[in-house]
Design a protein around this motif. Structure first.
Motif, mmCIF file in Angstrom:
data_model
loop_
_atom_site.group_PDB
_atom_site.id
_atom_site.type_symbol
_atom_site.label_atom_id
_atom_site.label_comp_id
_atom_site.label_asym_id
_atom_site.label_seq_id
_atom_site.Cartn_x
_atom_site.Cartn_y
_atom_site.Cartn_z
ATOM 1 N N HIS A 166 2.330 3.160 8.406
ATOM 2 C CA HIS A 166 1.314 3.222 7.368
ATOM 3 C C HIS A 166 0.410 4.440 7.579
ATOM 4 O O HIS A 166 0.264 4.921 8.711
ATOM 5 N N ALA A 167 -0.216 4.891 6.504
ATOM 6 C CA ALA A 167 -1.234 5.935 6.612
ATOM 7 C C ALA A 167 -2.298 5.479 7.611
ATOM 8 O O ALA A 167 -2.620 4.282 7.692
ATOM 9 N N GLY A 168 -2.834 6.409 8.355
ATOM 10 C CA GLY A 168 -3.788 6.089 9.413
ATOM 11 C C GLY A 168 -4.966 5.252 8.935
ATOM 12 O O GLY A 168 -5.339 4.260 9.568
ATOM 13 N N ALA A 205 2.388 7.742 7.159
ATOM 14 C CA ALA A 205 2.746 8.214 5.815
ATOM 15 C C ALA A 205 1.857 9.359 5.360
ATOM 16 O O ALA A 205 2.322 10.308 4.725
ATOM 17 N N ASP A 206 0.560 9.295 5.691
ATOM 18 C CA ASP A 206 -0.321 10.364 5.212
ATOM 19 C C ASP A 206 -0.064 11.684 5.939
ATOM 20 O O ASP A 206 -0.327 12.761 5.389
ATOM 21 N N VAL A 207 0.456 11.614 7.137
ATOM 22 C CA VAL A 207 0.864 12.840 7.833
ATOM 23 C C VAL A 207 2.062 13.463 7.102
ATOM 24 O O VAL A 207 2.154 14.673 6.945
ATOM 25 N N SER A 208 2.962 12.602 6.614
ATOM 26 C CA SER A 208 4.131 13.078 5.853
ATOM 27 C C SER A 208 3.723 13.739 4.557
ATOM 28 O O SER A 208 4.270 14.765 4.165
ATOM 29 N N ALA A 224 -0.285 2.192 1.586
ATOM 30 C CA ALA A 224 -1.263 3.185 1.155
ATOM 31 C C ALA A 224 -0.559 4.200 0.262
ATOM 32 O O ALA A 224 0.621 4.473 0.449
ATOM 33 N N TYR A 225 -1.280 4.720 -0.710
ATOM 34 C CA TYR A 225 -0.755 5.759 -1.578
ATOM 35 C C TYR A 225 -1.769 6.889 -1.643
ATOM 36 O O TYR A 225 -2.979 6.637 -1.567
ATOM 37 N N SER A 264 -7.156 1.538 -0.302
ATOM 38 C CA SER A 264 -6.406 0.433 0.289
ATOM 39 C C SER A 264 -7.052 -0.906 -0.078
ATOM 40 O O SER A 264 -6.363 -1.886 -0.348
ATOM 41 N N ASP A 265 -8.378 -0.948 -0.069
ATOM 42 C CA ASP A 265 -9.123 -2.188 -0.339
ATOM 43 C C ASP A 265 -9.144 -2.416 -1.845
ATOM 44 O O ASP A 265 -9.595 -1.576 -2.605
#
Lengths: 516, 516
Positions: free
Chosen positions: A100-102, A160-163, B279-280, B285-286
């Motif tokens: 998951h994103a951090g 994911a956010d690093v990607s 996450a996108y 997220s919340d």
């Protein structure tokens, strides 16, 4: 460019140009980036255990790491058993696990789990990339770790956010640690032992089971009058006509003890000292004969092949070694037994074949009838975690187009990762799978006796039987687009095997060993 | 008696009388001891992920733990993904992992690995038994840990020599921690919020999604004028005619935001605050609306049902609640779409059915056409790790003989643990499996867009397609002894489904959703 693109370009630049995967949402940028880097071949697997096993097979046959793309903790978990086998084989392998994103981690969403803990159980190198700018350098370090002697699993955890973030930078290849030269005093001490006049043996494993190691070891053995053994489960044994022959140690503890009886000095060359695969009541785990001295010539990152060559020179060994002549058994007839399967394989195995052996009990005797077949590679179940065979064959075939892969598979172990057949069909891989159907976990029937549980009744025996209902592997293969056939006699098997090894693409033979 | 016998007798005495397993050598004494304890039912699975998923389904439906017998670290690894789902479902479950004999560990033999690290990622309780005399007490503690509120995975690591050594003692059941009463000030604060006059909602999860919780929650909602939601992935939702209806939150983040818009107070009852599944980029997220106050009435081991009943009384709620009338859709005709499958299931679902939903994208709309079906249970993918459905259905059927299990399964997820079908055939379980064959990882096609990777080309799309070759689930089922049929229109599906839910034993329908 984003982190995912930097990752793929760094992988390709570092020689990792095949990626087996089963991605999910957190890996979508990696998948999307495939279109921009045509040098990277993505191979879709329907289960992560297929992807990791295929990467193991690819790494064993190409000596370069494949990438594996896995989805979060559960994806890694599904791939762990075959990573366990790859770890035992010291296969170079780069695992990329999406996370998951951090900023999303604090919510502990359904798919969240402790990826780092899982990765640590199989990896020789683990890193979690913190930002897109680091992905390239981290990937280069992962490749270098995977390739450094003796080879290991390097796992990169990629949020994911690093990607998806911009700022990715492609990194050049990092330095790979080559095997370390064995110290002079070790060489001298082993040379002394081999010259002692007592019965001696070399036990080869790891890099020493490939041609240069085998030739050097055969020179040493001839000069010293020593016996030559190979470890029970070599990652990749080169064998057959034109190569020096050697004895592979059997799996059964009592048979190992018999083979080693009388040896005064045992020299380990990339292999570990012989121990029982399992413990059994009132039996020793250590299988080295009493009074036998064990010497380690090379272990871990040591240069086993260089050490053998140096040792041979010190012993004044001839440059020539005796090699295995081409010697095929006659085609058998009658009942289809494990022995008959072995004779058919020995009689028909094509030059340059790659044999993947997860036949468990049914292939134990097979080294004998295949010893004189044309030169081939033999890959075994290094970590004991079943479900390796079909994926390993898949990866070996991807690594070696043009070579025939023969996948010898137990029926029980086939069911672990059967969907490898779909990938074989999709990729058009030249793999002949032989399912050795004895319709039981045959090995466990013996183990039930070995642990002293003789009084087994019908309920416990029922736990070891694969009948009720019988598995129909022809139907299962057809469901995944792979043609199949069933053999019930040695003649039928020989006919089907001869045809299958000539035919392009995969084929499954359900070899029913009911008499076994 | 030996340790293994003490273990099985303690398990049976503590109410654990079903054990799903795939054993190996280190578990042979456990298997042998089965003959002496006929009260323990052993169910053989061909892959550990089937065994763990089945134990999850059994635990969800019986509220008692099943045992799972696993072989060393690789066996546990293969079972981890479905243990992850069970952990998210708070299912009571007792895992027994065999290990090498203690004195054998120093040799680091091929199958050795870090079992404790793996077990820790999914278990709420882990213990390694040191000697045969402790097995009984450890097993009793494991059962108590598994059953204590809210339910958890308890993992007992059992060295082979502990199993085979004499000195085992059966232990009586240990104390189970019941749910904790919710404090008065929490009740008062939630009552205040519900009485504030602002728009309110209850979000139910865990134990609150069963009849007593639903009835109490419906009383609260009626008295307070609050809306009633169920979490996106309930472990077991009781629903249908005669029960209070409620809205299940969708999976898609933007739809959750829409549903919750305008709510001023959100009361969590055994559910977690709504967050995005993944996450996108550039999305929160919340998912709680800005300005909405979140109140936790019950979490973890809290007595959610008791708290709801107490709250209803405080609010002066009527004892009567509105319930869902029996309301079935008409049987559809024409194209076989996910909607048509939903209508057929809604039209024909038998009273007391257990629906196992791993249809992923294809079952997202299914809550609507099935809402008015006769009373049934709906089990969902709590942890997001696919490969849960067929095993979960297997365990639910073992727990509830006489009830029809309907297993709604995506084609991609079915391939993870397909060998569950063999266990279904072997045990003669009344399970109707519907494979929703859209021949792609359909969810990922949407996710590729969601993460902002719109520019996907043919190579990335190829990574999400399950065609080339098509999977033939009728053939796959036949290979494991399960009869099957293929439906390509709504009429064909309705006819096959109607027949399959009447027929004893398992059946697979390959529902080809090519128009979807």
């Amino acid at each position: 460019m984003n982190g995912a693109a930097a990752l793929i370009r760094t992988l390709v630049g570092g020689g990792v140009d095949v990626c087996f995967g089963n991605p999910g949402t957190s890996e979508m940028h990696f998948v999307a980036a495939l279109d921009g880097v045509p040098e990277m071949r993505g191979v879709l697997c329907l289960f992560e255990g297929v992807a990791t096993g295929a990467a193991d097979g690819y790494g064993r046959m190409s000596d370069r790491p494949a990438g594996v793309l896995l989805h979060l903790g559960p994806g890694l978990a599904n791939g762990l058993a075959n990573l366990h086998n790859a770890r035992r084989a010291a296969t170079p392998l780069v695992t990329v696990v999406g996370d998951h994103a951090g900023y999303h981690k604090e919510y502990d969403t359904p798919l969240d789990s402790d990826i780092d803990a899982l990765a640590g159980t199989v990896s020789g190198w683990v890193r979690r990339t913190a930002r897109a700018g680091d992905v390239g350098a981290d990937a280069a370090d992962a490749i270098a770790a995977a390739r450094s002697a003796p080879g290991r699993i390097a796992t990169l955890i990629l949020p994911a956010d690093v990607s998806w973030s911009e700022g990715g930078e492609v990194a050049p290849p990092a330095a790979v640690a080559e095997p370390t030269a064995v110290a002079d005093d070790v060489l001298a001490s082993v040379a002394d032992a081999l010259g002692s006049g007592e019965p001696c043996a070399l036990l080869l494993g790891g890099a020493a089971t490939r041609e240069p190691g085998l030739r050097a070891a055969a020179r040493v053995a001839a000069a010293a009058g020593a016996r030559l053994f190979c470890e029970t489960f070599p990652a990749r044994l080169e064998r057959g006509a034109g190569l020096p022959p050697l004895e592979r140690l059997p799996r059964a503890a009592e048979q190992v003890v018999q083979r080693l009886a009388g040896i005064g000095h045992l020299v380990l060359v990339g292999a570990r000292s012989p121990v029982s695969f399992f413990a059994y009541p009132d039996r020793a785990s250590d299988l080295v004969p009493a009074g036998c001295a064990v010497h380690t010539l090379a272990a871990g990152a040591d240069d086993a092949v260089g050490a053998l060559a140096e040792l041979a020179d010190r012993l004044g060994a001839s440059a020539e070694v005796a090699t295995q002549p081409l010697l095929r058994p006659a085609l058998p007839g009658g009942e289809l037994t494990p022995d008959a399967v072995g004779r058919v394989v020995g009689a028909l195995l094509p030059e340059g074949a790659i044999v993947v052996d997860e036949g468990v009990t049914s292939t134990r005797q097979m080294p004998v009838p295949t010893a004189g077949a044309p030169r081939h590679d033999w890959l075994t179940l290094t970590g004991g975690a079943i479900g390796q065979g079909l994926p390993l064959a898949t990866g070996a075939a991807v690594a070696c187009p043009g070579r025939r892969v023969v996948s010898l598979e137990g029926d029980g172990s086939a069911m672990y990762t059967l969907s490898a057949l779909w990938t074989q069909a999709r990729e058009g891989l030249d793999i002949t799978t032989v399912i050795l159907s004895n319709r039981s976990y045959r090995i466990l029937e013996g183990e039930l006796r070995n642990v002293g549980a003789e009084a087994a009744g019908p309920r416990s025996r029922d736990f070891l039987e694969l009948s009720r209902p019988d598995l129909d592997f022809v139907s299962l293969a057809a469901g995944m687009g792979v043609p199949g056939s069933r053999a019930r006699t040695a003649e039928e098997f020989a006919r089907q095997f001869a045809r299958a090894i000539e035919e392009p693409g995969p084929h499954v033979i359900d070899a029913v060993l009911l008499a076994s």
